[in-house]
Scaffold this active site. Sequence first.
Site, PDB file in Angstrom:
ATOM      1  N   GLN A   1      19.845  -5.914 -32.538  1.00  0.00           N
ATOM      2  CA  GLN A   1      18.284  -6.020 -33.031  1.00  0.00           C
ATOM      3  C   GLN A   1      17.946  -4.777 -33.568  1.00  0.00           C
ATOM      4  O   GLN A   1      17.656  -3.786 -32.765  1.00  0.00           O
ATOM      5  CB  GLN A   1      17.307  -6.807 -31.890  1.00  0.00           C
ATOM      6  CG  GLN A   1      17.768  -8.045 -31.175  1.00  0.00           C
ATOM      7  CD  GLN A   1      17.831  -9.060 -32.332  1.00  0.00           C
ATOM      8  OE1 GLN A   1      16.422  -9.563 -32.771  1.00  0.00           O
ATOM      9  NE2 GLN A   1      18.789  -9.435 -32.923  1.00  0.00           N
TER      10      GLN A   1
ATOM     11  N   ALA B   1       8.154 -12.963 -29.654  1.00  0.00           N
ATOM     12  CA  ALA B   1       9.609 -12.940 -29.932  1.00  0.00           C
ATOM     13  C   ALA B   1       9.866 -12.106 -31.195  1.00  0.00           C
ATOM     14  O   ALA B   1       8.932 -11.736 -31.891  1.00  0.00           O
ATOM     15  CB  ALA B   1      10.218 -14.394 -29.753  1.00  0.00           C
ATOM     16  N   HIS B   2      11.090 -12.048 -31.440  1.00  0.00           N
ATOM     17  CA  HIS B   2      11.598 -11.232 -32.532  1.00  0.00           C
ATOM     18  C   HIS B   2      11.071 -11.717 -33.994  1.00  0.00           C
ATOM     19  O   HIS B   2      11.110 -13.110 -33.950  1.00  0.00           O
ATOM     20  CB  HIS B   2      13.060 -10.888 -32.636  1.00  0.00           C
ATOM     21  CG  HIS B   2      13.920 -12.160 -32.469  1.00  0.00           C
ATOM     22  ND1 HIS B   2      15.344 -12.239 -32.638  1.00  0.00           N
ATOM     23  CD2 HIS B   2      13.541 -13.550 -32.559  1.00  0.00           C
ATOM     24  CE1 HIS B   2      16.007 -13.397 -32.785  1.00  0.00           C
ATOM     25  NE2 HIS B   2      14.984 -14.107 -32.578  1.00  0.00           N
ATOM     26  N   ASN B   3      10.833 -10.962 -34.895  1.00  0.00           N
ATOM     27  CA  ASN B   3      10.572 -11.146 -36.282  1.00  0.00           C
ATOM     28  C   ASN B   3       9.281 -12.187 -36.331  1.00  0.00           C
ATOM     29  O   ASN B   3       9.010 -12.697 -37.246  1.00  0.00           O
ATOM     30  CB  ASN B   3      11.813 -12.091 -36.982  1.00  0.00           C
ATOM     31  CG  ASN B   3      12.925 -11.192 -37.079  1.00  0.00           C
ATOM     32  OD1 ASN B   3      13.751 -11.183 -36.373  1.00  0.00           O
ATOM     33  ND2 ASN B   3      12.789 -10.204 -38.083  1.00  0.00           N
TER      34      ASN B   3
END
Length: 316
Positions: free
Chosen positions: A186, A227-229
């Site tokens: 990541q 969470a990511h993005n």
Amino acid sequence: MVGGELINPLEGMDLRGVKPPEIATRHDVVFVFRPTAPSLLTGDSRMVVTPSALPNYSFCQLIHPKPRLAMAVLLQHFHPQISVTNHAIAPTAVIADTAAVDAPVSLGDYVCIGARTRIGEGTRIHPQVVIGADCHIGKHCVIYPHVTINDRCSIGDYTVIHANSSIGTDGFSYEYDGTNWVKMPQLGGVVIHDHVDIGSHTAVDAGGLSPTIIETGVKIDNHVHVAHNCHIHARVVIAGGVIIGGSTQIGEGVIIAGDVTLSDHISIAPGSVVLGRSGVTKSIKTAQTVSGYPAQEHRTELKYQSYLKRLFRLNN
């Protein structure tokens, strides 16, 4: 300072703070949000702020269309955030040689700042905060104890991050090779814009190849997972216990109540409201208030629940 219409002004008032009606003194301002409710003006206050006039109150009244907003402005006046005027770095702080700190700042005990990271002027960093490499912390920020900001994160001006929160933790991304789960690095980091508030014990994951983004004026409560993005647009409000799945887009001005879960890869239309404990499993394409699981338009959900109750009664 707050606007509004003054009734029965009193000369020589000495106002020093805000108190609940039952314990207010003659030096306190009292706020009444529902003047139609039974009066609680049992203290000694000589000043009340209310949306409409109180007929049985003979002292000073300030009629204001948004008394809670007036209360926020007045409390900030009586209790302003302490500005950093003196450059103070605790002797136990650890700062990388390539990091840059713009004076004046306040760095508490055991603060760690990584390589090539920059800290803007007027920022206060409380003890035992860890900031990784290649980060940017803006001006006049407040970062409370035990916050961790990982590598490649950018924090805008006037942003507040409360204790024990983590910014830029690895997004939860793995691929199965038939035997084991292979971790996807990541690398995108997190970009947080200006005037953002983040509560305690909240985690904002780093993006995979591009950053997770939180825009200007977003307010996030305690125990929230981003969470990511994800991309959270300006002036979104997120209450405690919310879980937001990866790559979710939340439009400008959305309000998300407590204990809501949002699935990954969906979008929430600007101006929408998600009521408490809802589960949003698909995109909300137009501004509306939703509730339930799976979340649907609130009036439809109420009809649905009413129908289920009638059906249950008929069969029992």
